[in-house]
Motif scaffolding. Sequence first.
Motif, PDB file in Angstrom:
ATOM      1  N   LEU A  74       0.846  -1.198   0.000  1.00 31.51           N
ATOM      2  CA  LEU A  74       0.000   0.000   0.000  1.00 31.51           C
ATOM      3  C   LEU A  74       0.886   1.255   0.000  1.00 31.51           C
ATOM      4  O   LEU A  74       0.960   1.979   0.987  1.00 31.51           O
ATOM      5  CB  LEU A  74      -0.918  -0.013   1.225  1.00 31.51           C
ATOM      6  CG  LEU A  74      -1.860  -1.206   1.315  1.00 31.51           C
ATOM      7  CD1 LEU A  74      -2.511  -1.284   2.685  1.00 31.51           C
ATOM      8  CD2 LEU A  74      -2.911  -1.143   0.212  1.00 31.51           C
ATOM      9  N   PRO A  75       1.564   1.534  -1.124  1.00 29.78           N
ATOM     10  CA  PRO A  75       2.502   2.664  -1.150  1.00 29.78           C
ATOM     11  C   PRO A  75       1.840   4.034  -1.275  1.00 29.78           C
ATOM     12  O   PRO A  75       2.442   5.048  -0.948  1.00 29.78           O
ATOM     13  CB  PRO A  75       3.356   2.377  -2.394  1.00 29.78           C
ATOM     14  CG  PRO A  75       2.422   1.646  -3.309  1.00 29.78           C
ATOM     15  CD  PRO A  75       1.572   0.787  -2.383  1.00 29.78           C
TER      16      PRO A  75
ATOM     17  N   LYS B   3       4.326  12.977   0.183  1.00 27.38           N
ATOM     18  CA  LYS B   3       5.586  13.737   0.191  1.00 27.38           C
ATOM     19  C   LYS B   3       5.895  14.245   1.597  1.00 27.38           C
ATOM     20  O   LYS B   3       7.013  14.065   2.084  1.00 27.38           O
ATOM     21  CB  LYS B   3       5.531  14.886  -0.805  1.00 27.38           C
ATOM     22  CG  LYS B   3       6.834  15.668  -0.866  1.00 27.38           C
ATOM     23  CD  LYS B   3       6.803  16.712  -1.937  1.00 27.38           C
ATOM     24  CE  LYS B   3       8.027  17.569  -2.027  1.00 27.38           C
ATOM     25  NZ  LYS B   3       9.076  17.439  -1.092  1.00 27.38           N
ATOM     26  N   GLN B   4       4.926  14.854   2.251  1.00 31.21           N
ATOM     27  CA  GLN B   4       5.134  15.324   3.626  1.00 31.21           C
ATOM     28  C   GLN B   4       5.458  14.144   4.539  1.00 31.21           C
ATOM     29  O   GLN B   4       6.373  14.214   5.358  1.00 31.21           O
ATOM     30  CB  GLN B   4       3.902  16.055   4.155  1.00 31.21           C
ATOM     31  CG  GLN B   4       4.052  16.467   5.612  1.00 31.21           C
ATOM     32  CD  GLN B   4       2.747  16.895   6.257  1.00 31.21           C
ATOM     33  OE1 GLN B   4       1.701  16.922   5.636  1.00 31.21           O
ATOM     34  NE2 GLN B   4       2.819  17.225   7.530  1.00 31.21           N
TER      35      GLN B   4
ATOM     36  N   GLU C 146       9.058  13.610   6.681  1.00 28.55           N
ATOM     37  CA  GLU C 146       9.070  13.580   8.144  1.00 28.55           C
ATOM     38  C   GLU C 146       9.182  12.164   8.714  1.00 28.55           C
ATOM     39  O   GLU C 146       9.039  11.961   9.918  1.00 28.55           O
ATOM     40  CB  GLU C 146       7.798  14.252   8.672  1.00 28.55           C
ATOM     41  CG  GLU C 146       7.694  15.708   8.256  1.00 28.55           C
ATOM     42  CD  GLU C 146       6.354  16.339   8.578  1.00 28.55           C
ATOM     43  OE1 GLU C 146       5.446  15.652   9.105  1.00 28.55           O
ATOM     44  OE2 GLU C 146       6.213  17.548   8.302  1.00 28.55           O
ATOM     45  N   LEU C 147       9.462  11.194   7.846  1.00 24.83           N
ATOM     46  CA  LEU C 147       9.492   9.788   8.253  1.00 24.83           C
ATOM     47  C   LEU C 147      10.560   9.525   9.308  1.00 24.83           C
ATOM     48  O   LEU C 147      11.717   9.900   9.150  1.00 24.83           O
ATOM     49  CB  LEU C 147       9.753   8.906   7.030  1.00 24.83           C
ATOM     50  CG  LEU C 147       9.721   7.404   7.248  1.00 24.83           C
ATOM     51  CD1 LEU C 147       8.316   6.953   7.658  1.00 24.83           C
ATOM     52  CD2 LEU C 147      10.136   6.682   5.979  1.00 24.83           C
TER      53      LEU C 147
ATOM     54  N   ARG D 179       2.185  12.533  14.666  1.00 31.22           N
ATOM     55  CA  ARG D 179       2.300  13.891  14.111  1.00 31.22           C
ATOM     56  C   ARG D 179       1.103  14.151  13.193  1.00 31.22           C
ATOM     57  O   ARG D 179       0.404  13.238  12.784  1.00 31.22           O
ATOM     58  CB  ARG D 179       3.605  14.060  13.347  1.00 31.22           C
ATOM     59  CG  ARG D 179       3.702  13.200  12.097  1.00 31.22           C
ATOM     60  CD  ARG D 179       5.052  13.357  11.401  1.00 31.22           C
ATOM     61  NE  ARG D 179       5.194  12.455  10.290  1.00 31.22           N
ATOM     62  CZ  ARG D 179       5.561  11.190  10.363  1.00 31.22           C
ATOM     63  NH1 ARG D 179       5.841  10.666  11.538  1.00 31.22           N
ATOM     64  NH2 ARG D 179       5.670  10.441   9.290  1.00 31.22           N
ATOM     65  N   SER D 180       0.932  15.400  12.858  1.00 32.29           N
ATOM     66  CA  SER D 180      -0.084  15.787  11.882  1.00 32.29           C
ATOM     67  C   SER D 180       0.419  15.436  10.495  1.00 32.29           C
ATOM     68  O   SER D 180       1.629  15.325  10.256  1.00 32.29           O
ATOM     69  CB  SER D 180      -0.375  17.288  11.970  1.00 32.29           C
ATOM     70  OG  SER D 180      -0.957  17.594  13.212  1.00 32.29           O
ATOM     71  N   LYS D 181      -0.516  15.278   9.579  1.00 30.71           N
ATOM     72  CA  LYS D 181      -0.165  14.966   8.187  1.00 30.71           C
ATOM     73  C   LYS D 181      -1.225  15.597   7.296  1.00 30.71           C
ATOM     74  O   LYS D 181      -2.389  15.240   7.351  1.00 30.71           O
ATOM     75  CB  LYS D 181      -0.111  13.452   7.980  1.00 30.71           C
ATOM     76  CG  LYS D 181       0.247  13.032   6.565  1.00 30.71           C
ATOM     77  CD  LYS D 181       0.476  11.542   6.459  1.00 30.71           C
ATOM     78  CE  LYS D 181      -0.759  10.707   6.468  1.00 30.71           C
ATOM     79  NZ  LYS D 181      -1.552  10.736   5.249  1.00 30.71           N
ATOM     80  N   GLY D 182      -0.818  16.570   6.510  1.00 30.89           N
ATOM     81  CA  GLY D 182      -1.771  17.256   5.654  1.00 30.89           C
ATOM     82  C   GLY D 182      -2.751  18.065   6.484  1.00 30.89           C
ATOM     83  O   GLY D 182      -2.553  18.282   7.680  1.00 30.89           O
TER      84      GLY D 182
END
Length: 187
Positions: A86-87, A93-94, A98-99, A173-176
């Motif tokens: 499931l890529p 990108k974000q 932040e990975l 963390r937040s994402k988008g």
Amino acid sequence: MSDFVVKPLAPETWDGFAGMVERHNGVFGGCWCTYFHTMNAEKERTYEANRSLKRRLVDEGRAHAALVFDGPEVVAWCEYGSPQELPNIYHRKQYEDELDVLPDYRVTCIFVDKRYRRRGLSAIVLDGALDLIAAAGGGVVEGYPHDAAGKKKSVLYNGTRTLFERADFEFVRSKGAGNCVMRRTVQ
């Protein structure tokens, strides 16, 4: 209340899964829960092409989900799989910038039949997916739910931060805009 049973998505349960997706017009205009499987821009995004792709991935053991059955009928599902399986995730990108830890599994989609909403099936199917992950050896599991900031919000495809917190996921963390990364280790 019905006695719900959770089973894995497999060739033997395909007809139940397909029945639910067909009752909902392929889900989101014919996605068939294939969006997260591929980042191929050339992918044909039609109802039949997505149905065919999902069937092939199930037959090849490359599509995983917990299915909630009410008798013979599937009434909810929770898609999960490895990042390789499931890529394609929203705000990728974000996320990659932040990975900190690549999970063993991702929970990418939770969907409940419109006739069964507001009955707690999102929690049942998420728990079912975590049980299936545990049975497969466990690992680090991430989800990317909506973060409604404590407000009540109707969510159709990947649950809420509160749902994941109740399942012992921790906020990372937040994402988008309005989503977040939640993580839990499953033994």
